[in-house]
Design an enzyme around this catalytic site. Sequence first.
Site, PDB file in Angstrom:
ATOM      1  N   CYS A   1     110.608 -27.147 -47.344  1.00  0.00           N
ATOM      2  CA  CYS A   1     110.785 -28.165 -46.310  1.00  0.00           C
ATOM      3  C   CYS A   1     109.429 -28.790 -46.001  1.00  0.00           C
ATOM      4  O   CYS A   1     108.468 -28.076 -45.682  1.00  0.00           O
ATOM      5  CB  CYS A   1     111.388 -27.552 -45.045  1.00  0.00           C
ATOM      6  SG  CYS A   1     111.597 -28.746 -43.700  1.00  0.00           S
TER       7      CYS A   1
ATOM      8  N   GLN B   1     125.105 -34.707 -61.488  1.00  0.00           N
ATOM      9  CA  GLN B   1     125.787 -35.365 -60.372  1.00  0.00           C
ATOM     10  C   GLN B   1     126.073 -36.838 -60.667  1.00  0.00           C
ATOM     11  O   GLN B   1     126.960 -37.421 -60.075  1.00  0.00           O
ATOM     12  CB  GLN B   1     124.986 -35.227 -59.067  1.00  0.00           C
ATOM     13  CG  GLN B   1     123.754 -36.102 -58.966  1.00  0.00           C
ATOM     14  CD  GLN B   1     122.530 -35.530 -59.663  1.00  0.00           C
ATOM     15  OE1 GLN B   1     122.562 -34.438 -60.195  1.00  0.00           O
ATOM     16  NE2 GLN B   1     121.437 -36.283 -59.653  1.00  0.00           N
TER      17      GLN B   1
ATOM     18  N   LYS C   1     114.989 -27.825 -60.334  1.00  0.00           N
ATOM     19  CA  LYS C   1     116.196 -27.736 -61.170  1.00  0.00           C
ATOM     20  C   LYS C   1     115.896 -28.106 -62.621  1.00  0.00           C
ATOM     21  O   LYS C   1     116.233 -27.363 -63.538  1.00  0.00           O
ATOM     22  CB  LYS C   1     117.296 -28.664 -60.639  1.00  0.00           C
ATOM     23  CG  LYS C   1     117.787 -28.369 -59.264  1.00  0.00           C
ATOM     24  CD  LYS C   1     118.804 -29.380 -58.799  1.00  0.00           C
ATOM     25  CE  LYS C   1     118.352 -30.820 -58.862  1.00  0.00           C
ATOM     26  NZ  LYS C   1     117.191 -31.150 -58.011  1.00  0.00           N
TER      27      LYS C   1
ATOM     28  N   GLU D   1     120.780 -33.961 -64.462  1.00  0.00           N
ATOM     29  CA  GLU D   1     121.283 -34.921 -63.475  1.00  0.00           C
ATOM     30  C   GLU D   1     122.806 -35.053 -63.554  1.00  0.00           C
ATOM     31  O   GLU D   1     123.372 -36.154 -63.546  1.00  0.00           O
ATOM     32  CB  GLU D   1     120.604 -36.281 -63.652  1.00  0.00           C
ATOM     33  CG  GLU D   1     119.096 -36.263 -63.512  1.00  0.00           C
ATOM     34  CD  GLU D   1     118.584 -35.920 -62.112  1.00  0.00           C
ATOM     35  OE1 GLU D   1     119.394 -35.796 -61.169  1.00  0.00           O
ATOM     36  OE2 GLU D   1     117.355 -35.775 -61.962  1.00  0.00           O
TER      37      GLU D   1
ATOM     38  N   CYS E   1     114.841 -28.392 -44.619  1.00  0.00           N
ATOM     39  CA  CYS E   1     115.725 -27.284 -44.265  1.00  0.00           C
ATOM     40  C   CYS E   1     116.828 -27.827 -43.359  1.00  0.00           C
ATOM     41  O   CYS E   1     116.791 -28.993 -42.942  1.00  0.00           O
ATOM     42  CB  CYS E   1     114.938 -26.182 -43.547  1.00  0.00           C
ATOM     43  SG  CYS E   1     114.345 -26.658 -41.905  1.00  0.00           S
TER      44      CYS E   1
END
Length: 191
Positions: A148, A94, A25, A92, A180
């Site tokens: 994963c 969130q 991200k 960030e 996952c």
Amino acid sequence: MQIYQEEVRQFGRIEVICGSMFSGKTEELIRRLKRARIARQRVEIYKPGVDTRYSEDDVVTHDGLSISSTPVDNSASILLMCDEADVVGIDEAQFFDEGLVDVCNTLANRGKRVIIAGLDMDFRGKPFGPMPALCAIAEDVTKVHAVCLRCGAPAYLSHRIVEDERRVVLGETGEYEPLCRQCYHAAVSEK
């Protein structure tokens, strides 16, 4: 046709980059911001003051890629500092308060391109902070996936591997692993 082009320039846009930890991200945020600078656009970057993992001031990826930023304690501070910017980057997201949604809308309505990166879910797989609302109002949402660590499939959840029930625990590879859906549910049932 000329009138339409001028109308388009009057409004900005909101772009959200979301996904699990270790999905790239922040790397994608930095890539977009660097391209805006190459295009000679004025860029301002903000991050929550609580995120001091790799640097107190810079936005830094887990791989060490960085870009200078301004740490802020709340979303309202962003509005006070970015008058001259054409592009506003927020990492960030969130960790910011719910007011970030209104801040981003205000910036876009002022003609700014707003690029936001953040976790869309917490370690329990629940929507995280203002991210769901930001995804809803964005013109563009990019969901990136990690790999994963248990099976190699695309991962979209951040599994906390340390015992701590607080929602916000800043961490790296020692605290979290991308998983996952199947491996996440297996890991949670093992506890």
